[in-house]
Design a protein around this motif. Sequence first.
Motif, PDB file in Angstrom:
ATOM      1  N   ASP A 246       6.739   9.589   5.623  1.00 56.67           N
ATOM      2  CA  ASP A 246       7.387   8.300   5.822  1.00 56.67           C
ATOM      3  C   ASP A 246       8.841   8.375   5.375  1.00 56.67           C
ATOM      4  O   ASP A 246       9.247   9.291   4.658  1.00 56.67           O
ATOM      5  CB  ASP A 246       6.637   7.199   5.060  1.00 56.67           C
ATOM      6  N   PRO A 253       2.141   7.769   4.631  1.00 57.60           N
ATOM      7  CA  PRO A 253       2.243   6.540   5.419  1.00 57.60           C
ATOM      8  C   PRO A 253       2.029   5.305   4.548  1.00 57.60           C
ATOM      9  O   PRO A 253       1.278   5.340   3.577  1.00 57.60           O
ATOM     10  CB  PRO A 253       1.116   6.699   6.441  1.00 57.60           C
ATOM     11  N   THR A 254       2.698   4.232   4.918  1.00 58.50           N
ATOM     12  CA  THR A 254       2.728   2.919   4.250  1.00 58.50           C
ATOM     13  C   THR A 254       3.713   2.880   3.086  1.00 58.50           C
ATOM     14  O   THR A 254       3.940   1.819   2.511  1.00 58.50           O
ATOM     15  CB  THR A 254       1.352   2.429   3.741  1.00 58.50           C
ATOM     16  N   GLU A 257       9.197   2.861   6.049  1.00 58.98           N
ATOM     17  CA  GLU A 257       9.444   1.932   7.146  1.00 58.98           C
ATOM     18  C   GLU A 257       8.703   2.264   8.438  1.00 58.98           C
ATOM     19  O   GLU A 257       8.693   1.447   9.370  1.00 58.98           O
ATOM     20  CB  GLU A 257      10.950   1.912   7.439  1.00 58.98           C
ATOM     21  N   ASN A 259       5.826   2.710  11.136  1.00 61.79           N
ATOM     22  CA  ASN A 259       4.510   2.137  11.426  1.00 61.79           C
ATOM     23  C   ASN A 259       3.590   3.250  11.920  1.00 61.79           C
ATOM     24  O   ASN A 259       3.447   3.486  13.119  1.00 61.79           O
ATOM     25  CB  ASN A 259       4.646   1.031  12.481  1.00 61.79           C
ATOM     26  N   TYR A 260       2.956   3.936  10.964  1.00 56.44           N
ATOM     27  CA  TYR A 260       2.135   5.086  11.321  1.00 56.44           C
ATOM     28  C   TYR A 260       0.853   4.696  12.043  1.00 56.44           C
ATOM     29  O   TYR A 260       0.337   5.463  12.858  1.00 56.44           O
ATOM     30  CB  TYR A 260       1.838   5.938  10.087  1.00 56.44           C
ATOM     31  N   LYS A 261       0.322   3.530  11.771  1.00 59.99           N
ATOM     32  CA  LYS A 261      -0.890   3.124  12.489  1.00 59.99           C
ATOM     33  C   LYS A 261      -0.623   3.086  13.985  1.00 59.99           C
ATOM     34  O   LYS A 261      -1.443   3.558  14.792  1.00 59.99           O
ATOM     35  CB  LYS A 261      -1.388   1.770  11.995  1.00 59.99           C
ATOM     36  N   ASN A 262       0.526   2.556  14.380  1.00 60.40           N
ATOM     37  CA  ASN A 262       0.881   2.512  15.806  1.00 60.40           C
ATOM     38  C   ASN A 262       1.104   3.909  16.371  1.00 60.40           C
ATOM     39  O   ASN A 262       0.713   4.206  17.511  1.00 60.40           O
ATOM     40  CB  ASN A 262       2.142   1.674  16.002  1.00 60.40           C
ATOM     41  N   SER A 300      -4.013   3.670   7.687  1.00 64.43           N
ATOM     42  CA  SER A 300      -3.210   4.011   8.871  1.00 64.43           C
ATOM     43  C   SER A 300      -4.062   4.585   9.992  1.00 64.43           C
ATOM     44  O   SER A 300      -3.699   4.492  11.174  1.00 64.43           O
ATOM     45  CB  SER A 300      -2.111   5.007   8.475  1.00 64.43           C
TER      46      SER A 300
END
Length: 304
Positions: A246, A253-254, A257, A259-262, A300
């Motif tokens: 990130d 992730p998280t 900034e 958006n790793y889920k996307n 994520s």
Amino acid sequence: MERRQFLQQGSLAGLSTLAFSSVTAAASRTSADGKVFNMNYAPHDGMFKNSAGENVLDQIKFMYDQGFRAFEDNGMMNRDVAEQEKIGNLLAKLGMHMGVFVIDGGDNWKTSLTTGKQEFKDNFVKVCRKSLETAKRVNAKWATFVPGYFERNLPIGIQTANVIEALRLAAPILEPSGLVMVLEPLSDNPDLFLRTAEQTYMVCKAVNSPSVKILYDIYHMQRNTGNLIPNIDLCWSEIAYVQIGDNPGRKEPTSGEINYKNIFKHLHTKGFTGVLGMEHGNAKPGKEGELALIKAYRESDDFL
């Protein structure tokens, strides 16, 4: 944070007795769950050393217990043969994939292949042959390569041609074994030759080999270009490996900034079944930080 710096960075002090008990219980619950992630994330040596100890084999077992099914190790070529074989045997026993290791001949972080000089090409060919030995021991399918720094005395087109020419020497060495050299554009400093995914795409197209592809490191590409998902789509045919981190901070992730889920959902939708290397540090120290990292990946990865 530069690659070399974060790989050397250790975690901070341990927890209190009460916190230790709580963390141990949480680790047991995570392990007992046994849920495999939707995507094939690969932790690295040292990421879980507070939970599993300093021994890399114990760390790999811990990774498996948490649901990870891959492992990457930039420094694999520098390990002795016996240790490489132990790692390879354990991964095979657990049914885990070996992620990338670095094809490192000492020229990765200086001006080399861009010059077109024979001495650098000869060393490159030599280290490519050596990498096959390492790959065989650990059953690796991908290996990272960085072609070094700009040659400031040559036009960019000539430098690009010099790099392509060198990579074409490597292709017939790697292709029979199935080992894929993944070229990584980086953001560590402005002297590095490969900077963007689209530049690397052009180089891969020119080399025209199944053994020369792109390593799309999301952290570096966020810093250098942004526009992450559209650039993934543009370069998709040449992307063979993905790495995570990130921004800012190059942690899990998280923590920043991105958006790793996307992004994970997008890769899954496109049918990506390869390895995603966790080439980042831990946002928090100690065992607590390691469990927080696992939790961040669970969140994520929850995109279905």
